[in-house]
Structures are given as structure tokens and as C-alpha cells.
Write a protein that holds these residues in place. Structure first.
Motif, PDB file in Angstrom:
ATOM      1  N   UNK A  67       0.850  -1.364  -0.136  1.00  0.00           N
ATOM      2  CA  UNK A  67       0.234   0.107   0.107  1.00  0.00           C
ATOM      3  C   UNK A  67       1.003   1.294  -0.056  1.00  0.00           C
ATOM      4  N   UNK A  68       1.921   1.429   0.897  1.00  0.00           N
ATOM      5  CA  UNK A  68       2.798   2.363   0.787  1.00  0.00           C
ATOM      6  C   UNK A  68       3.442   2.803  -0.353  1.00  0.00           C
ATOM      7  N   UNK A  69       3.799   1.747  -1.020  1.00  0.00           N
ATOM      8  CA  UNK A  69       4.511   1.791  -2.357  1.00  0.00           C
ATOM      9  C   UNK A  69       3.491   2.430  -3.283  1.00  0.00           C
ATOM     10  N   UNK A  70       2.212   1.832  -3.272  1.00  0.00           N
ATOM     11  CA  UNK A  70       1.389   2.397  -4.216  1.00  0.00           C
ATOM     12  C   UNK A  70       1.207   4.045  -4.011  1.00  0.00           C
ATOM     13  N   UNK A  71       0.927   4.175  -2.724  1.00  0.00           N
ATOM     14  CA  UNK A  71       0.675   5.550  -2.233  1.00  0.00           C
ATOM     15  C   UNK A  71       1.898   6.556  -2.712  1.00  0.00           C
ATOM     16  N   UNK A  72       3.105   5.984  -2.685  1.00  0.00           N
ATOM     17  CA  UNK A  72       4.285   7.075  -2.968  1.00  0.00           C
ATOM     18  C   UNK A  72       4.094   6.884  -4.584  1.00  0.00           C
ATOM     19  N   UNK A  73       3.882   6.015  -5.347  1.00  0.00           N
ATOM     20  CA  UNK A  73       3.660   6.309  -6.577  1.00  0.00           C
ATOM     21  C   UNK A  73       2.475   7.064  -7.419  1.00  0.00           C
TER      22      UNK A  73
ATOM     23  N   UNK B 228       1.706   9.548  -5.115  1.00  0.00           N
ATOM     24  CA  UNK B 228       1.957  10.970  -4.953  1.00  0.00           C
ATOM     25  C   UNK B 228       2.754  11.431  -5.980  1.00  0.00           C
ATOM     26  N   UNK B 229       3.870  10.640  -6.488  1.00  0.00           N
ATOM     27  CA  UNK B 229       4.712  11.252  -7.434  1.00  0.00           C
ATOM     28  C   UNK B 229       4.140  11.343  -8.820  1.00  0.00           C
ATOM     29  N   UNK B 230       2.972  10.611  -9.181  1.00  0.00           N
ATOM     30  CA  UNK B 230       2.321  11.261 -10.361  1.00  0.00           C
ATOM     31  C   UNK B 230       1.440  12.474 -10.341  1.00  0.00           C
ATOM     32  N   UNK B 231       1.148  12.683  -9.059  1.00  0.00           N
ATOM     33  CA  UNK B 231       0.133  14.035  -8.897  1.00  0.00           C
ATOM     34  C   UNK B 231       1.055  14.965  -8.107  1.00  0.00           C
TER      35      UNK B 231
ATOM     36  N   UNK C  47      -5.508   4.976  -4.918  1.00  0.00           N
ATOM     37  CA  UNK C  47      -4.562   5.573  -5.698  1.00  0.00           C
ATOM     38  C   UNK C  47      -5.131   6.691  -6.478  1.00  0.00           C
ATOM     39  N   UNK C  48      -6.197   6.527  -7.035  1.00  0.00           N
ATOM     40  CA  UNK C  48      -6.937   7.209  -7.695  1.00  0.00           C
ATOM     41  C   UNK C  48      -7.290   8.671  -6.830  1.00  0.00           C
ATOM     42  N   UNK C  49      -8.050   8.328  -5.669  1.00  0.00           N
ATOM     43  CA  UNK C  49      -8.311   9.461  -4.799  1.00  0.00           C
ATOM     44  C   UNK C  49      -7.052  10.029  -4.440  1.00  0.00           C
ATOM     45  N   UNK C  50      -5.872   9.508  -4.200  1.00  0.00           N
ATOM     46  CA  UNK C  50      -4.844  10.513  -3.941  1.00  0.00           C
ATOM     47  C   UNK C  50      -4.357  11.378  -4.884  1.00  0.00           C
ATOM     48  N   UNK C  51      -4.715  10.742  -6.282  1.00  0.00           N
ATOM     49  CA  UNK C  51      -4.249  11.664  -7.235  1.00  0.00           C
ATOM     50  C   UNK C  51      -5.128  12.745  -7.451  1.00  0.00           C
ATOM     51  N   UNK C  52      -6.314  12.689  -6.821  1.00  0.00           N
ATOM     52  CA  UNK C  52      -7.135  13.759  -7.052  1.00  0.00           C
ATOM     53  C   UNK C  52      -7.396  14.517  -5.683  1.00  0.00           C
ATOM     54  N   UNK C  53      -6.568  14.191  -4.741  1.00  0.00           N
ATOM     55  CA  UNK C  53      -6.213  15.255  -3.688  1.00  0.00           C
ATOM     56  C   UNK C  53      -6.652  14.548  -2.351  1.00  0.00           C
ATOM     57  N   UNK C  54      -6.970  13.329  -2.158  1.00  0.00           N
ATOM     58  CA  UNK C  54      -7.254  12.776  -0.940  1.00  0.00           C
ATOM     59  C   UNK C  54      -6.342  12.999   0.181  1.00  0.00           C
TER      60      UNK C  54
END
Ligand SMILES: *Cc1c(COP(=O)(O)O)cnc(C)c1O
Length: 227
Positions: free
Chosen positions: A10-16, A18-21, A205-212
Motif C-alpha cells: 500500500x505504501x509503495x502504491x501511495x508513493x507512486x 503521490x509522484x504522479x500527482x 490511488x485515484x483518490x490520492x491523485x485527486x487530492x485525498x
């Protein structure tokens, strides 16, 4: 799988994400949703380094908190909150993610003597099965609860529909982010509204890209469990 292994993924996915966004990892709070798992599994999550836990039922919330008895853990209430149950949890929560009606705000205000951090739950997708205010009701609702000095609106929360279509999910998250911006721009003392509680196992991951800022993850982290 162990929570440690799940957390690593999960942390790895979050990191990616975050990088994308172009976002900072430190701006994301991971809430492990432990609603269907045992005390032992919950304890394992804490030992893995998780210090934000989410529960959606008051009885289970109180039971877990009592048994775990750890001051380093932040407890989030993420489910529908019945007014008559408010006093059982109100002084024990880090945040309530499901403020969705005036009567609930009134009850929370009455049952505590210090400000309670709340997310307003918004039914962005408009599905009948989902709780929450409709987006167009949110600003008015915030004005109405101005009278309750113990309610601090720190953000907005939503649950996305259970679909695969990434575009649909993105649109839901974007709408919540826009609404958050609208509230935040008003600079209201009782509603700083800085945060976005959105994103679950299927869509974080999509939520993070949109600002979660707060993601609520159950099955991918402490599961698997049937939803
Ligand atoms: C159960 C639940 C979650 C976590 O769901 P998963 O899909 O298992 O990650 C998040 N938020 C709320 C409000 C929930 O009830």
C-alpha cells in the motif's frame, strides 16, 4: 498476508500516486479500517506501524478501543452515527467522518465540552444506498451548524460508487475536492475544511491523485474480508 507485507504494498502504491500527482507523502494519512477483523489482527496493524484506525459501528469502536488501550492510536469513526450513540464515542474520537445531518451536529455539540473534528459526509454519486448530504446542500448545512461551538468541520468525506470505471471514480473525487475548495475559500472559523477523506481499497490511488488527505483502507491492509 501479514499486515506488514500489505502495508509495504500500500505504501509503495501511495508513493507512486503521490509522484504522479506531485504530492507529498506526509500529506496522506492512512486509516486502517478494522471493522471486520479481530483484536489480534488490529494489534498486528498497530505493531506494523499504523496509528490511525477506523471503525464504523459504535459498539465495536468502544470494544476495540477499550481492549487495545493504547494512547498512541488515533481513532476515527467512519460509519453512520446514530444520535443516541453519540455520547459513547464523542470524547474518544480523533475525528468523525460521517457528519450528515443537523440533529447529529446538535447532539455532538451537546455531549462534549471541547471541539470535535468532523468531516461532512457527502453523497457525491447520488446513489440511494449512500448516506450523506447532496453536494448542493453542503454550504447551507455548514452555515446552519455555525451555532454549535463544539463542531469543527475539518474536511469532507465521500464513498465512491463500487465501479471499475476510473473516469467515474475520478469525477466523484474531483467534485468533492472542488466542493472542499469552495468551503475552504470562505475562511469560516468553524469550518477550515482543509481535508478530504476519500479512497478505499479499490480506489485509493485515484483518490490520492485527486487530492485525498485521509484514505480509509480495510481489505487491502488488514483483510482480506468479504464486503
Ligand atoms: C469498510 C469501509 C472502508 C474500507 O473498505 P475497504 O474497501 O475494505 O478498503 C472505508 N470507508 C468506510 C466508510 C467503510 O465503511
Amino acid at each position: 498476508m501479514s499486515v506488514v507485507s500489505n502495508l509495504e504494498i500500500v505504501r509503495n502504491n501511495i508513493e507512486k500516486a503521490c509522484k504522479r500527482s506531485n504530492r507529498n507523502l506526509e500529506d496522506i494519512t492512512i486509516i486502517a479500517v478494522t471493522k471486520y477483523v479481530t483484536i489480534e489482527r488490529t494489534q498486528e496493524a498497530i505493531e506494523a506501524g499504523i496509528n490511525h484506525l477506523g471503525e464504523n459501528r459504535t459498539d465495536e469502536f468502544v470494544k476495540k478501543q477499550t481492549q487495545i488501550n493504547n494512547d498512541d492510536v488515533n481513532w476515527h469513526f467512519i460509519g453512520t452515527l446514530q444520535s443516541r450513540k453519540v455520547r459513547e464515542v464523542v470524547d474518544k474520537v480523533t475525528a468523525i467522518h460521517s457528519l450528515d445531518r443537523k440533529s447529529l451536529a446538535k447532539e455532538i455539540n451537546k455531549r462534549t465540552s471541547k471541539p470535535v473534528e468532523c468531516f461532512i459526509q457527502v453523497n457525491v454519486s447520488g446513489e440511494d444506498t449512500k448516506h450523506g448530504l447532496h453536494p448542493e446542500e453542503v454550504l447551507n448545512f455548514i452555515r446552519e451548524i455555525d451555532q454549535y461551538e463544539n463542531i469543527q468541520v475539518i474536511g469532507l468525506m465521500t464513498m465512491a460508487p463500487h465501479v471499475e470505471d476510473e473516469q467515474v471514480l475520478r469525477e466523484v473525487f474531483r467534485k468533492l475536492a472542488d466542493l472542499r475548495d469552495q468551503v475552504k475559500e470562505k475562511h469560516l472559523a468553524h469550518a477550515p475544511c482543509k481535508y478530504l477523506s476519500m479512497g478505499m481499497s479499490n480506489d485509493y490511488e485515484i483518490a490520492i491523485e485527486e487530492g485525498a488527505t485521509h484514505i480509509r483502507i480495510g481489505s487491502e491492509l488488514v483483510g482480506p474480508y468479504d464486503k
